[in-house]
Write a protein that holds these residues in place. Sequence first.
Motif, short mmCIF file in Angstrom:
data_model
loop_
_atom_site.label_atom_id
_atom_site.label_comp_id
_atom_site.label_asym_id
_atom_site.label_seq_id
_atom_site.Cartn_x
_atom_site.Cartn_y
_atom_site.Cartn_z
N MET A 1 -20.99 27.24 8.76
CA MET A 1 -20.39 27.21 8.12
C MET A 1 -18.58 27.48 9.18
O MET A 1 -17.99 27.89 9.10
N ARG A 2 -19.61 27.31 10.42
CA ARG A 2 -18.25 27.74 11.67
C ARG A 2 -17.56 26.50 11.22
O ARG A 2 -16.10 25.87 11.95
N ARG A 3 -18.30 25.18 11.13
CA ARG A 3 -17.89 23.87 10.92
C ARG A 3 -16.97 23.63 10.01
O ARG A 3 -15.91 23.38 10.48
N SER A 4 -17.46 24.02 8.91
CA SER A 4 -16.37 24.33 7.23
C SER A 4 -14.88 24.52 8.15
O SER A 4 -13.92 24.42 7.20
N THR A 5 -15.60 26.59 8.40
CA THR A 5 -13.65 27.56 8.40
C THR A 5 -13.20 25.97 9.69
O THR A 5 -11.98 26.23 9.61
N ALA A 6 -13.86 24.99 10.38
CA ALA A 6 -13.20 24.30 11.73
C ALA A 6 -12.41 23.16 10.82
O ALA A 6 -10.79 23.38 11.12
N ILE A 7 -13.17 22.42 10.03
CA ILE A 7 -12.14 21.70 8.94
C ILE A 7 -11.06 22.45 8.76
O ILE A 7 -10.19 21.78 8.45
N ALA A 8 -11.51 23.30 7.75
CA ALA A 8 -10.40 24.11 7.06
C ALA A 8 -9.25 24.82 7.42
O ALA A 8 -8.54 24.51 7.53
N ALA A 9 -9.15 24.45 8.88
CA ALA A 9 -8.21 24.85 10.16
C ALA A 9 -7.51 24.23 10.30
O ALA A 9 -6.44 23.61 10.24
N ILE A 10 -8.34 22.36 10.42
CA ILE A 10 -7.24 21.65 11.00
C ILE A 10 -6.84 21.33 9.64
O ILE A 10 -5.55 20.57 9.81
N VAL A 11 -7.00 20.84 8.58
CA VAL A 11 -6.95 20.17 7.05
C VAL A 11 -5.40 21.32 7.48
O VAL A 11 -3.42 20.95 6.64
N ALA A 12 -4.73 22.91 7.29
CA ALA A 12 -4.40 23.66 7.38
C ALA A 12 -3.00 23.37 8.45
O ALA A 12 -1.35 23.39 7.73
N LEU A 13 -3.48 23.04 9.58
CA LEU A 13 -3.18 22.74 9.67
C LEU A 13 -2.08 21.52 10.27
O LEU A 13 -0.54 21.48 10.19
N PHE A 14 -2.98 20.29 9.63
CA PHE A 14 -2.04 19.26 8.65
C PHE A 14 -1.25 19.30 7.62
O PHE A 14 -0.17 18.83 7.89
N LEU A 15 -1.77 20.21 6.78
CA LEU A 15 -0.88 20.14 5.86
C LEU A 15 0.32 20.68 6.40
O LEU A 15 1.86 20.61 5.67
N THR A 16 -0.11 21.57 7.20
CA THR A 16 1.66 23.16 7.72
C THR A 16 2.68 21.52 8.46
O THR A 16 4.28 22.03 8.16
N GLY A 17 2.15 21.14 9.36
CA GLY A 17 2.55 20.03 9.72
C GLY A 17 3.47 19.25 8.93
O GLY A 17 5.03 18.71 9.18
N VAL A 18 2.64 18.33 8.26
CA VAL A 18 3.80 17.76 7.25
C VAL A 18 4.89 18.55 6.02
O VAL A 18 5.82 17.66 5.68
N LEU A 19 3.72 20.00 5.66
CA LEU A 19 4.86 20.31 5.09
C LEU A 19 6.31 20.48 6.45
O LEU A 19 7.97 20.37 5.05
N VAL A 20 6.53 21.25 7.36
CA VAL A 20 7.77 21.07 7.85
C VAL A 20 8.23 20.12 8.59
O VAL A 20 9.45 19.89 8.06
N GLY A 21 7.67 18.63 8.70
CA GLY A 21 8.17 17.72 8.90
C GLY A 21 8.74 17.33 7.33
O GLY A 21 10.41 16.95 7.95
N VAL A 22 8.82 17.07 6.29
CA VAL A 22 9.23 17.29 4.93
C VAL A 22 11.20 18.20 5.47
O VAL A 22 11.10 17.42 4.81
N LEU A 23 10.27 18.79 5.38
CA LEU A 23 11.99 19.86 4.88
C LEU A 23 13.06 19.90 6.83
O LEU A 23 14.12 19.62 6.13
N GLY A 24 12.44 19.64 7.36
CA GLY A 24 13.14 18.90 8.28
C GLY A 24 13.93 17.87 8.66
O GLY A 24 14.87 17.88 8.25
N THR A 25 12.67 17.00 7.88
CA THR A 25 13.99 15.27 7.02
C THR A 25 15.04 16.17 6.27
O THR A 25 15.65 15.82 6.56
N HIS A 26 14.42 16.85 5.28
CA HIS A 26 15.64 17.01 3.94
C HIS A 26 16.39 17.62 4.31
O HIS A 26 17.96 17.49 3.72
N LEU A 27 16.25 19.41 5.19
CA LEU A 27 17.70 19.64 5.58
C LEU A 27 18.33 18.38 6.97
O LEU A 27 19.71 18.90 6.60
#
Length: 128
Positions: A1-27
């Motif tokens: 359970m902890r491992r899947s939570t950690a992986i989900a958190a890392i994936v969410a963090l990565f996707l947030t970074g991608v989204l912020v990068g794309v939005l920042g570049t667009h702006l």
Amino acid sequence: MRRSTAIAAIVALFLTGVLVGVLGTHLFYLRHLQQPGWLVQAGTRLLAAELRRDLDLTTMQQRQVDAILADAQRDAIALRREMMPRMLSILDRSRNRISSVLSPEQRERFEQLRKRRGSRFRRVLAGE
């Protein structure tokens, strides 16, 4: 359970970074594309830095090169402003020619597409 939570958190963090990068570049591009001559200014700064670095310019030479590049930058921006009415005329003429070969349904969709994309493109092209 902890491992899947950690992986989900890392994936969410990565996707947030991608989204912020794309939005920042667009702006960034939206803001800068609306400033006349920003691309010429950026190119001039890069060229000046490259010349300073690669040619080992003296302070006096740097000032002279900077003045020359500033003059060239002003001339390039002035040329763009002179050419803009002609460029816009070519765009209008092309749009009319394209419209003339379309069916009524296609023409309507073409106009919707043009309105959606065209006004921003014209503003960027005109440096407004």
